[in-house]
Motif scaffolding. Structure first.
Motif, PDB file in Angstrom:
ATOM      1  N   TYR A 199       1.780   8.915  -5.487  1.00 19.75           N
ATOM      2  CA  TYR A 199       2.451   7.711  -4.478  1.00 19.75           C
ATOM      3  C   TYR A 199       1.926   6.650  -4.398  1.00 19.75           C
ATOM      4  CZ  TYR A 199       4.561  11.096  -1.622  1.00 19.75           C
ATOM      5  OH  TYR A 199       5.563  11.821   0.049  1.00 19.75           O
ATOM      6  N   TRP A 200       2.430   4.817  -4.905  1.00 20.49           N
ATOM      7  CA  TRP A 200       1.452   4.078  -5.442  1.00 20.49           C
ATOM      8  C   TRP A 200       1.729   2.858  -4.144  1.00 20.49           C
ATOM      9  CZ3 TRP A 200      -0.726   2.828 -10.005  1.00 20.49           C
ATOM     10  CH2 TRP A 200      -0.661   4.686 -11.303  1.00 20.49           C
ATOM     11  N   ILE A 201       1.549   2.056  -4.015  1.00 21.40           N
ATOM     12  CA  ILE A 201       1.494   1.236  -3.457  1.00 21.40           C
ATOM     13  C   ILE A 201       1.981  -0.514  -3.990  1.00 21.40           C
ATOM     14  CG2 ILE A 201       0.893  -0.027  -1.133  1.00 21.40           C
ATOM     15  CD1 ILE A 201      -0.164   2.532   0.022  1.00 21.40           C
ATOM     16  N   HIS A 202       2.626  -1.480  -3.630  1.00 23.86           N
ATOM     17  CA  HIS A 202       3.257  -2.141  -4.494  1.00 23.86           C
ATOM     18  C   HIS A 202       2.742  -3.453  -3.013  1.00 23.86           C
ATOM     19  CE1 HIS A 202       4.990  -5.704  -6.383  1.00 23.86           C
ATOM     20  NE2 HIS A 202       4.685  -5.657  -6.788  1.00 23.86           N
ATOM     21  N   SER A 203       2.278  -4.923  -3.530  1.00 22.71           N
ATOM     22  CA  SER A 203       1.762  -5.639  -2.599  1.00 22.71           C
ATOM     23  C   SER A 203       3.084  -6.758  -3.000  1.00 22.71           C
ATOM     24  CB  SER A 203       0.726  -6.012  -2.437  1.00 22.71           C
ATOM     25  OG  SER A 203       0.593  -7.361  -1.075  1.00 22.71           O
ATOM     26  N   ALA A 204       3.874  -7.624  -2.414  1.00 22.33           N
ATOM     27  CA  ALA A 204       4.725  -8.537  -2.793  1.00 22.33           C
ATOM     28  C   ALA A 204       3.459  -9.794  -3.115  1.00 22.33           C
ATOM     29  CB  ALA A 204       5.572  -8.815  -1.930  1.00 22.33           C
ATOM     30  N   ALA A 205       2.496  -9.764  -2.138  1.00 26.11           N
ATOM     31  CA  ALA A 205       1.643 -11.024  -1.910  1.00 26.11           C
ATOM     32  C   ALA A 205      -0.098 -11.019  -2.977  1.00 26.11           C
ATOM     33  CB  ALA A 205       0.474 -10.885  -0.578  1.00 26.11           C
ATOM     34  N   ASP A 206       0.647  -9.678  -4.117  1.00 23.34           N
ATOM     35  CA  ASP A 206      -0.738 -10.282  -4.842  1.00 23.34           C
ATOM     36  C   ASP A 206       0.403  -9.568  -6.265  1.00 23.34           C
ATOM     37  OD1 ASP A 206      -1.223  -7.017  -5.159  1.00 23.34           O
ATOM     38  OD2 ASP A 206      -2.966  -7.891  -4.294  1.00 23.34           O
ATOM     39  N   ARG A 207       1.667  -8.878  -6.041  1.00 21.67           N
ATOM     40  CA  ARG A 207       2.377  -8.058  -7.483  1.00 21.67           C
ATOM     41  C   ARG A 207       1.055  -6.993  -8.195  1.00 21.67           C
ATOM     42  NH1 ARG A 207       6.552 -10.080  -7.338  1.00 21.67           N
ATOM     43  NH2 ARG A 207       6.964  -8.691 -10.019  1.00 21.67           N
ATOM     44  N   ARG A 208       0.990  -5.912  -7.277  1.00 21.14           N
ATOM     45  CA  ARG A 208      -0.177  -5.465  -8.042  1.00 21.14           C
ATOM     46  C   ARG A 208       0.733  -3.794  -7.364  1.00 21.14           C
ATOM     47  NH1 ARG A 208      -6.083  -4.908  -5.637  1.00 21.14           N
ATOM     48  NH2 ARG A 208      -6.580  -3.635  -6.908  1.00 21.14           N
ATOM     49  N   TRP A 209       0.301  -3.323  -8.361  1.00 24.62           N
ATOM     50  CA  TRP A 209       0.695  -1.589  -8.114  1.00 24.62           C
ATOM     51  C   TRP A 209      -1.047  -0.508  -7.820  1.00 24.62           C
ATOM     52  CZ3 TRP A 209       5.309   0.350  -7.294  1.00 24.62           C
ATOM     53  CH2 TRP A 209       6.689  -0.505  -7.791  1.00 24.62           C
ATOM     54  N   ARG A 210      -0.698   0.406  -7.107  1.00 24.35           N
ATOM     55  CA  ARG A 210      -2.218   0.923  -6.624  1.00 24.35           C
ATOM     56  C   ARG A 210      -1.443   2.181  -5.999  1.00 24.35           C
ATOM     57  NH1 ARG A 210      -5.683  -2.377  -2.624  1.00 24.35           N
ATOM     58  NH2 ARG A 210      -3.995  -3.158  -1.744  1.00 24.35           N
ATOM     59  N   GLN A 211      -2.617   3.199  -6.746  1.00 27.99           N
ATOM     60  CA  GLN A 211      -2.186   4.287  -6.688  1.00 27.99           C
ATOM     61  C   GLN A 211      -3.146   4.927  -5.421  1.00 27.99           C
ATOM     62  OE1 GLN A 211      -3.489   7.908  -9.130  1.00 27.99           O
ATOM     63  NE2 GLN A 211      -1.766   8.656  -9.837  1.00 27.99           N
ATOM     64  N   LEU A 212      -1.743   5.784  -4.229  1.00 31.83           N
ATOM     65  CA  LEU A 212      -2.375   6.080  -3.693  1.00 31.83           C
ATOM     66  C   LEU A 212      -2.932   8.263  -3.454  1.00 31.83           C
ATOM     67  CD1 LEU A 212      -2.825   5.866  -0.383  1.00 31.83           C
ATOM     68  CD2 LEU A 212      -0.027   7.311  -0.024  1.00 31.83           C
ATOM     69  N   GLY A 213      -1.531   8.432  -4.522  1.00 26.45           N
ATOM     70  CA  GLY A 213      -3.183   9.162  -4.822  1.00 26.45           C
ATOM     71  C   GLY A 213      -1.592  11.017  -5.758  1.00 26.45           C
ATOM     72  N   GLU A 214      -2.057  11.663  -6.809  1.00 28.87           N
ATOM     73  CA  GLU A 214      -1.128  12.516  -7.019  1.00 28.87           C
ATOM     74  C   GLU A 214      -0.413  13.434  -6.290  1.00 28.87           C
ATOM     75  OE1 GLU A 214      -3.984  12.896 -10.610  1.00 28.87           O
ATOM     76  OE2 GLU A 214      -2.108  13.248 -11.537  1.00 28.87           O
ATOM     77  N   VAL A 215       0.358  14.142  -5.842  1.00 29.86           N
ATOM     78  CA  VAL A 215       0.647  15.309  -5.232  1.00 29.86           C
ATOM     79  C   VAL A 215       0.680  16.470  -5.558  1.00 29.86           C
ATOM     80  CG1 VAL A 215       2.834  16.993  -4.905  1.00 29.86           C
ATOM     81  CG2 VAL A 215       3.138  13.977  -5.444  1.00 29.86           C
ATOM     82  N   ARG A 216       0.231  16.551  -6.983  1.00 32.26           N
ATOM     83  CA  ARG A 216      -0.397  18.436  -7.703  1.00 32.26           C
ATOM     84  C   ARG A 216      -1.339  17.856  -8.951  1.00 32.26           C
ATOM     85  NH1 ARG A 216       1.338  22.690  -5.454  1.00 32.26           N
ATOM     86  NH2 ARG A 216       3.942  22.440  -3.903  1.00 32.26           N
ATOM     87  N   PRO A 217      -2.289  17.642  -7.998  1.00 38.07           N
ATOM     88  CA  PRO A 217      -3.437  17.337  -9.315  1.00 38.07           C
ATOM     89  C   PRO A 217      -3.985  18.072 -10.871  1.00 38.07           C
ATOM     90  CG  PRO A 217      -4.435  16.319  -7.478  1.00 38.07           C
ATOM     91  CD  PRO A 217      -3.357  17.124  -7.049  1.00 38.07           C
ATOM     92  N   GLU A 218      -3.430  19.579  -9.851  1.00 36.77           N
ATOM     93  CA  GLU A 218      -3.506  20.587 -10.766  1.00 36.77           C
ATOM     94  C   GLU A 218      -2.031  20.740 -11.848  1.00 36.77           C
ATOM     95  OE1 GLU A 218      -3.006  20.641  -7.860  1.00 36.77           O
ATOM     96  OE2 GLU A 218      -5.022  21.324  -6.570  1.00 36.77           O
ATOM     97  N   ILE A 219      -1.802  20.266 -12.150  1.00 39.82           N
ATOM     98  CA  ILE A 219      -0.377  20.706 -12.780  1.00 39.82           C
ATOM     99  C   ILE A 219       0.066  19.604 -13.771  1.00 39.82           C
ATOM    100  CG2 ILE A 219       2.146  20.598 -13.253  1.00 39.82           C
ATOM    101  CD1 ILE A 219       1.182  22.866 -11.496  1.00 39.82           C
TER     102      ILE A 219
END
Length: 666
Positions: free
Chosen positions: A378-398
């Protein structure tokens, strides 16, 4: 305060970015444990608040439970663990407004047959304050009681959350007849702060099975059903408007199926075109009947998708469409441009964008990204700064590099019809023919899968098997002709489709014809049994769980069954066969009557509390096989129902299936 602090530390670690999966699982490491494929995802679901300032998500806690956490997008820090239980897990949740959420519960440490009746419904503030039980889940706790009205009974479920920042949700009361069978569903407004209830069902025809509400929460469309006949009724927007009958039709031959209702577009509905493939229609009821406009068509597939609306204004922004994989067709230029940017950033992935304040300068977008080999993130994008930031991985072990790749193919069945097939080949597969598992989906009148991560297929591929998943006739998703070609073909042409898929994979030199096993659950388990009977020389072994062994038992009345008698009486005789007039055909398609023809090694597994396929299906076949001198490998989970619910059962079954396949496909 200690446990809450530890939980927030856990969430901070999750959101800081997981360690490299490649480092955690080096390419030369041994097999990935089965638990990694089947345990609850590290980040299961996420959703933005109406303003986009906060995001809520479900994640794992130190006690092994799934909890609901809120996160401040502005400061990029966890805000609160708002729902955290020692004896339950968060099931579903939704934002009601920027300050409140609602959620329901399950217990993943108990089997499916041991679940508390009703998931309940609870509200809570985004900071964890003001918790309230809105609908009972079993016996209410004293801490769930608050001043005001008592919670509603367990037979209520969430139907809709109106857009905007209101304080009400819409719930449905399920009513039963004297024999405890579903009778009708009545809609009510429910205030999440006070528990106050308002009736939305006044003046509706009897026997409502489904409701559709516009974005403001007004009931606009209902479906009633009686004796195999469905009827759609429309309610106008005016205060004095009543319910108007739009159309009546056979439950098995709907002219269209409503998906969404909104003031701007009327009704969005899926339908079939003249060639039997999918289309999305806009239906606008009026005094002169329905005005119909085609919006999207999907040649080669049924229409599966929905409109994407701006949660604030209700404006239609685009369409979510599933063909072999999911795509979004945006009408809004700004969202179309962002989709193009995201697709370039994550090539060979599906990127699903969900926006709030979609047409405003402060637009926030939550992106869910995945592929066939990548469980996603999951990632979040803000139109204000056009930045992509990762919220987290669904299954980090894979590690996606260690996963198989899945391809979609259309081949020819022996009668010339087009047969869709999914093939997952292990990572690093070369031109050498390998052992294969035919994995048969249940239903059978559903679509088996799409281009996405599949825990079952990837688990089997990680053990070195080519996984063949045919969308046999009778499956939905691939056109009306293919669906109807499966009517009354249990044990007949539906089985031949599976064999034809194997033959095609052998011709491609992907599969060793002497090392093929077949596996599946529910109808898929039935297909395993009939395949061993109908094509005994093709399969080295079979694994069937929750398997139907006598189709006629599905049509016999059982008080504790979860299948409605309406469906038994008016659908199954057409789809499978009529016990009164087609007894010989059904005898031929009943594995329990032909146990002596099953020669290959067989694994059978059942849940003791299964109300869809009662355990008697398994025990009668087991007895017949014992009598024939070929006892099956038997697995019994006393507290499970129609599917393995708790992780312990899932992992135990996966390991036993792996061992069974290894013994017979080496």
């Amino acid at each position: 305060m200690g446990r809450w602090y530890r939980l927030l530390v856990l969430c901070s670690s999750l959101l800081a970015g997981a360690a490299s999966t490649a480092a955690a699982q080096p390419s030369g490491a041994g097999p990935i444990p089965a638990e990694a494929f089947f345990k609850p995802a590290k980040l299961e679901r996420a959703a933005l608040s109406p303003s986009g300032r906060w995001v809520a998500f479900v994640t794992g806690a130190p006690n092994g439970r799934n909890v609901l956490v809120t996160f401040d997008v502005g400061t990029w820090k966890p805000l609160a663990a708002v729902a955290y239980y020692d004896n339950a897990d968060i099931a579903r949740f939704q934002w009601v407004n920027d300050a409140k959420l609602v959620y329901s519960l399950v217990d993943r440490q108990r089997g499916g047959a041991a679940q508390v009746e009703g998931a309940g419904l609870f509200s809570v503030g985004r900071d964890g304050s003001e918790p309230r039980a809105l609908v009972y889940r079993g016996r209410p706790r004293a801490s769930d009681r608050r001043a005001g009205r008592e919670p509603l009974a367990y037979n209520h479920r969430l139907l809709a959350v109106p857009r905007g920042n209101g304080d009400e949700v819409i719930v449905g009361e399920i009513r039963y007849d004297q024999e405890d069978r579903f009778k009708e569903l009545l809609a009510k407004r429910l205030h999440v702060g006070t528990g106050a209830v308002g009736n939305l069902a006044a003046g509706t025809p009897p026997g409502v099975w489904a409701w559709w509400f516009d974005g403001d929460g007004r009931p606009r469309l209902i479906l009633t059903r009686q004796k195999g006949v469905d009827a759609l009724h429309w309610h106008g927007a005016g205060a004095d408007a009543g319910w108007q009958l739009l159309q009546s039709y056979s439950s098995l031959a709907p002219p269209y199926e409503p998906l969404q209702v909104d003031g701007e577009v009327g009704v969005l509905a899926s339908a079939h075109d003249d060639d039997g493939f999918g289309q999305l229609l806009q239906l606008q009821p009026g005094p002169d009947g329905l005005r119909t406009t085609r919006l999207v068509s999907t040649p080669g597939f049924d229409f599966d998708g929905r409109g994407v609306f701006d949660p604030e204004s209700g404006r239609l922004l685009g369409y979510r469409v599933l063909t072999d994989g999911e795509t979004t067709v945006w009408k809004d230029p700004a969202m179309a441009a962002l989709q193009k940017e995201a697709d370039a950033r994550w090539p060979a992935h599906t990127v699903r964008l969900n926006c709030v304040r979609c047409t405003e300068p402060d637009r926030t977008v939550l992106a869910r990204i995945w592929s066939d080999s990548d469980p996603g993130s999951y990632w979040i994008h803000s139109a204000a700064d056009r930045r992509w930031r990762q919220l987290g991985e669904v299954r980090p072990e894979i590690d996606p590099k260690r996963m198989g790749r899945t391809g979609f193919h259309r081949i020819r069945a022996r009668d010339g019809l087009e047969l869709p097939v999914w093939i997952t080949r292990p990572a690093g597969a070369d031109g050498t023919a390998r052992a294969a598992v035919v994995l048969v989906h249940g239903g059978p009148w559903v679509r088996g899968r799409a281009w996405a991560w599949s825990d079952e297929a990837q688990f089997l591929a990680s053990r070195g098997y080519v996984v063949i998943e045919p969308e046999y006739r009778g499956s939905t998703g691939y056109g009306l002709k293919w669906y109807r070609a499966g009517w009354k073909q249990w044990g007949r042409a539906m089985q031949d489709d599976l064999a034809d898929a194997v033959g095609w994979a052998v011709q491609k030199s992907w599969v060793d014809p002497k090392r093929v096993c077949i596996a599946g659950a529910s109808y898929g388990g039935y297909a395993v049994l009939m395949s061993l009977i109908r094509h005994p020389d093709l399969y080295r072994c079979g694994a069937a769980w929750l398997a139907v062994t006598d189709p006629r038992q599905l049509m016999a009345w059982q008080r504790d069954s979860d299948m409605h008698q309406e469906y038994r009486d008016h659908h199954l005789p057409t789809l499978i066969g009529d016990p009164a007039t087609e007894a010989a055909m059904l005898d031929e398609a009943t594995p329990a009557l032909h146990a002596d023809k099953i020669r290959a090694p067989l694994l059978l597994a059942y849940g003791g509390g299964d109300s869809r396929v009662p355990p008697a299906h398994g025990t009668q076949l087991r007895e017949a096989l014992d009598k024939a001198g070929r006892p099956p490998e038997w697995i019994w989970y006393a507290d499970e129902a129609h599917g393995w619910f708790k992780l312990e059962s899932q992992v135990d079954f996966a390991n036993r299936l792996e061992s069974f396949l290894a013994r017979h496909l080496q």
